[in-house]
Structures are given as structure tokens and as C-alpha cells.
Design an enzyme around this catalytic site. Structure first.
Site, PDB file in Angstrom:
ATOM      1  N   GLU A 271      12.993  41.673  16.278  1.00  0.00           N
ATOM      2  CA  GLU A 271      12.850  42.113  17.697  1.00  0.00           C
ATOM      3  C   GLU A 271      13.524  43.419  17.627  1.00  0.00           C
ATOM      4  O   GLU A 271      14.560  43.487  17.270  1.00  0.00           O
ATOM      5  CB  GLU A 271      13.372  41.171  18.947  1.00  0.00           C
ATOM      6  CG  GLU A 271      12.613  40.074  19.002  1.00  0.00           C
ATOM      7  CD  GLU A 271      13.298  39.100  20.368  1.00  0.00           C
ATOM      8  OE1 GLU A 271      14.035  39.667  21.069  1.00  0.00           O
ATOM      9  OE2 GLU A 271      12.952  38.246  20.448  1.00  0.00           O
ATOM     10  N   GLU A 319       6.842  41.387  31.064  1.00  0.00           N
ATOM     11  CA  GLU A 319       6.876  39.917  31.419  1.00  0.00           C
ATOM     12  C   GLU A 319       7.432  39.985  32.776  1.00  0.00           C
ATOM     13  O   GLU A 319       8.833  39.801  33.053  1.00  0.00           O
ATOM     14  CB  GLU A 319       7.350  39.374  30.315  1.00  0.00           C
ATOM     15  CG  GLU A 319       6.805  39.482  28.879  1.00  0.00           C
ATOM     16  CD  GLU A 319       7.376  38.635  27.849  1.00  0.00           C
ATOM     17  OE1 GLU A 319       7.346  37.490  27.803  1.00  0.00           O
ATOM     18  OE2 GLU A 319       8.209  39.417  27.374  1.00  0.00           O
ATOM     19  N   LYS A 322      10.734  37.387  33.987  1.00  0.00           N
ATOM     20  CA  LYS A 322      12.109  37.560  33.330  1.00  0.00           C
ATOM     21  C   LYS A 322      12.944  37.980  34.293  1.00  0.00           C
ATOM     22  O   LYS A 322      12.719  38.899  35.283  1.00  0.00           O
ATOM     23  CB  LYS A 322      11.767  38.041  32.053  1.00  0.00           C
ATOM     24  CG  LYS A 322      11.093  37.726  31.111  1.00  0.00           C
ATOM     25  CD  LYS A 322      11.135  38.277  29.679  1.00  0.00           C
ATOM     26  CE  LYS A 322      12.058  37.905  28.713  1.00  0.00           C
ATOM     27  NZ  LYS A 322      11.827  38.348  27.332  1.00  0.00           N
ATOM     28  N   GLU A 327      14.467  43.385  31.956  1.00  0.00           N
ATOM     29  CA  GLU A 327      13.984  42.348  31.007  1.00  0.00           C
ATOM     30  C   GLU A 327      12.522  42.259  31.360  1.00  0.00           C
ATOM     31  O   GLU A 327      11.919  41.829  30.461  1.00  0.00           O
ATOM     32  CB  GLU A 327      14.678  41.022  31.182  1.00  0.00           C
ATOM     33  CG  GLU A 327      16.060  40.862  30.727  1.00  0.00           C
ATOM     34  CD  GLU A 327      16.014  40.838  29.197  1.00  0.00           C
ATOM     35  OE1 GLU A 327      14.917  41.219  28.561  1.00  0.00           O
ATOM     36  OE2 GLU A 327      17.119  40.781  28.544  1.00  0.00           O
TER      37      GLU A 327
END
Length: 346
Positions: A271, A319, A322, A327
Site C-alpha cells: 500500500e 471509501e 472510514k 481516510e
């Protein structure tokens, strides 16, 4: 002169041979570029259907994907695509279950790997960022061993590598990079894992985020050092010079591995990325700059380890489920499938 002359036909044959030899060398001996993939997180309730997402990977010529769990719809959509897959084993409840018995691991591999014989699995990432204080930490290594045994038992040991994804938080000392050293509790957790990976010649997966280093300490970690935009060397470390924080972080991890007899391992960056809003130094421009330069930079490797680095950008989509706010905004694409900014991943 006549001694070194050749007939017209002989010269033509020699010329043709040299041309063919040159083509062979150009095709087969040129340096291989870095292998770049994208992480497909699903912590949002507004994402496109899985088949459309996999179609988007193909449309954008993204050749590698990281899945965090064996989502059946996504695996079905990946069938026959030739996209290389890093498949995650979630920390909970899977690690404890897989560590409990070989039969459980065999069943997991049957349900999530063997069932999808036309999916191009490359890695099984058993656990993600497991911390020594996690209640399931003691199950990490036994789960890895059982999954490895199941993969080998299925006749897939030559194709699929079993590893785990750890992170830079395992490092206690990172400056200068040559002094890289694990926290003692992480060393204890990872020591059997490192020996296992060495024995099986499998890379260790590491999540590397210069963003967090800058966010947590912006005065000592300049933005341009974290963003791949520093105009000059920032850190001198013996024979190695560091212009970019990403290199320093990867090499600090290599130094830590060397101190526990893991110097033969390769690192796959499982990542890395930069959020486009919601926190310190977040913007579309900074996200575009970091990710674009990361893709270009991993072709050359680090001062300690030159050569292409297999790397996975985080992430395919924003997303929104999150927390905290920053985030939510790591995506290369909006949930509408619209690209946030142009980026060539190849």
C-alpha cells in the site's frame, strides 16, 4: 583488404543475423519496469457493482489488484481476466480460525482459491498490519503456515506465494535509514514470519506511507521530501543519499530486516498513496503529484536496493465509511468511476 572482405550474399546474411540479434536483445534483455497495482477497498455503500469495477481495472490497463478479503463477486468477475491478484485473509475472525487446524485452512483455500481456477492469484496476504497487542496476533504465524500447507497441498505452491502485510509502524528507529530497527515486540512477532518467508523465498509485504510521516511531524518531514518533489538531497547516510522519503522508509525497513537475518528478503510495497482532502497537506494536486511520481519512481528502486519495486497504490475508490475524514479520500476514482485526475499506471 581482400582477407577481410565478404561476398554480397554473405554480408546480407551477416547483416540479417545482427538485426535479429539486436531485436532479441531489445525484447528480452531490456530492463523490466516496476509492477504497479491498485488496492480495491470496499468500505463504502456507494461503490459500483463488482463486475463494473473489474471492467474498470481492465479498461485502465491496471494489471494487479489487492483484495482485502475473498469477496465472491469480485473473484467471479476476475475470472479469465489475467489481472494478478493479491488476496487478503482478514485479521478477524479468520486468523484464529485458520490457525486452529489444517483442515480449516484447507477449506478456506478450497472455497476462495481452488474454486476460482481461472483467477490469476499471485499472493495470499495472511493478515494486514497485525500489531503485537492485537488479541489475534499469536495466530498470525500458525495461520500463515496452515495456508501455505493448503496451497502446496492443492498443487499451487509454485504459483501462489503466502506472505503477510505489515507496516512502517513496526520500525522503532528509522533515521538514518541504515540504522533501521524493529520495535522489540514487533521483532518477536515477525521473527518466525521472516524465517518462514526466507525459507520459501517469498517477499514481505509492507504498507509504506510518507503521508503519515509528514502529517505527524510536518516540521521535521518537509512536504517536498514526502511528495517526491524535493529539489536536492535531504539525508546523507554513508554511501547512500536520499532525496525522497519513500526511499528512506523502504531502506530503513531493509536495514531492520538485515539486523534480524532477513536481509535476503525483498519488499513488495503493498500500500502507498496520498489523500486528496480531509487532512494536513491534502489536495487533488498533492494526491496526483505523489501517485504519479510514485509510479515513475518505483521503476528505479532505492539507493540500497536499486531495481523495480512491485507496488500497490491505495486505493481504487474513496471509501466514505472510514474514519477519520482523511481516510475517506484516497481513491484514484470517485464512486461514479470518474477519474479524479489523469494518471498512467504503466
Amino acid at each position: 583488404m581482400a582477407k577481410y572482405s565478404c561476398s554480397v550474399n554473405r554480408c546480407r546474411i551477416m547483416h540479417s543475423t545482427l538485426v535479429l540479434l539486436g531485436l532479441f536483445m531489445a525484447i528480452f534483455l531490456k530492463p523490466t519496469g516496476a509492477q504497479v497495482g491498485v488496492c480495491y477497498g470496499m468500505m463504502a455503500n456507494n461503490l459500483p457493482p463488482k463486475p463494473e469495477v473489474i471492467a474498470l481495472f481492465q479498461q485502465k490497463n491496471i494489471r494487479r489488484i489487492r483484495l482485502y478479503d475473498p469477496n465472491q463477486e469480485a473473484l467471479q468477475a476476475l475470472g479469465g481476466t489475467n489481472i494478478k491478484v493479491m488476496l487478503g485473509v482478514p485479521n478477524e475472525p479468520d486468523l484464529q480460525n485458520l490457525a486452529a487446524s489444517q483442515a480449516n485452512a484447507d477449506q478456506w483455500v478450497q472455497n476462495n482459491v481452488r474454486k476460482y481456477s481461472n483467477v490469476n492469484f499471485q499472493y495470499i496476504a495472511v493478515g494486514n498490519e497485525v500489531k503485537p497487542t492485537d488479541p489475534y496476533a499469536r495466530f498470525l504465524f500458525p495461520a500463515m503456515k496452515n495456508i501455505h500447507n493448503a496451497i502446496v497441498g492443492a498443487g499451487l505452491g509454485d504459483r501462489i506465494k503466502v506472505s503477510t502485510a505489515t507496516f512502517f509502524g513496526a520500525i522503532e528507529v528509522s533515521y538514518p535509514p541504515s540504522h533501521g530497527k524493529f520495535h522489540s515486540d514487533y521483532q518477536k512477532l515477525l521473527s518466525p514470519v521472516i524465517n518462514f518467508l526466507k525459507a520459501n523465498q517469498v517477499p514481505i509485504l509492507v504498507n509504506i506511507y510518507p503521508y503519515f510521516s509528514h502529517m505527524e511531524n510536518p516540521e521535521q518531514v518537509p512536504l517536498n521530501y514526502a511528495l517526491f518533489t524535493s529539489p536536492s538531497i535531504v539525508v546523507n547516510d554513508g554511501p547512500f543519499q536520499y532525496q525522497y522519503l519513500f526511499d528512506a522508509m523502504v531502506d530503513a525497513f531493509y536495514s531492520a530486516l538485515e539486523k534480524v537475518d532477513g536481509g535476503s528478503l525483498n519488499i513488495v510495497v503493498s500500500e502507498s498513496g496520498w489523500p486528496s482532502q480531509g487532512g494536513t497537506a491534502t489536495s487533488l494536486e498533492n494526491a496526483r503529484t505523489y501517485n504519479t511520481k510514485l509510479v515513475q519512481h518505483v521503476n528505479q528502486g532505492t539507493p540500497k536496493r536499486p531495481g523495480p519495486i512491485e507496488t500497490y497504490l491505495f486505493a481504487m475508490f474513496d471509501e466514505r465509511n472510514k474514519e477519520p475524514e482523511y481516510e475517506k479520500h484516497w481513491g484514484l476514482f470517485f464512486p461514479s468511476k470518474q477519474e479524479k485526475y489523469p494518471i498512467n499506471l504503466n
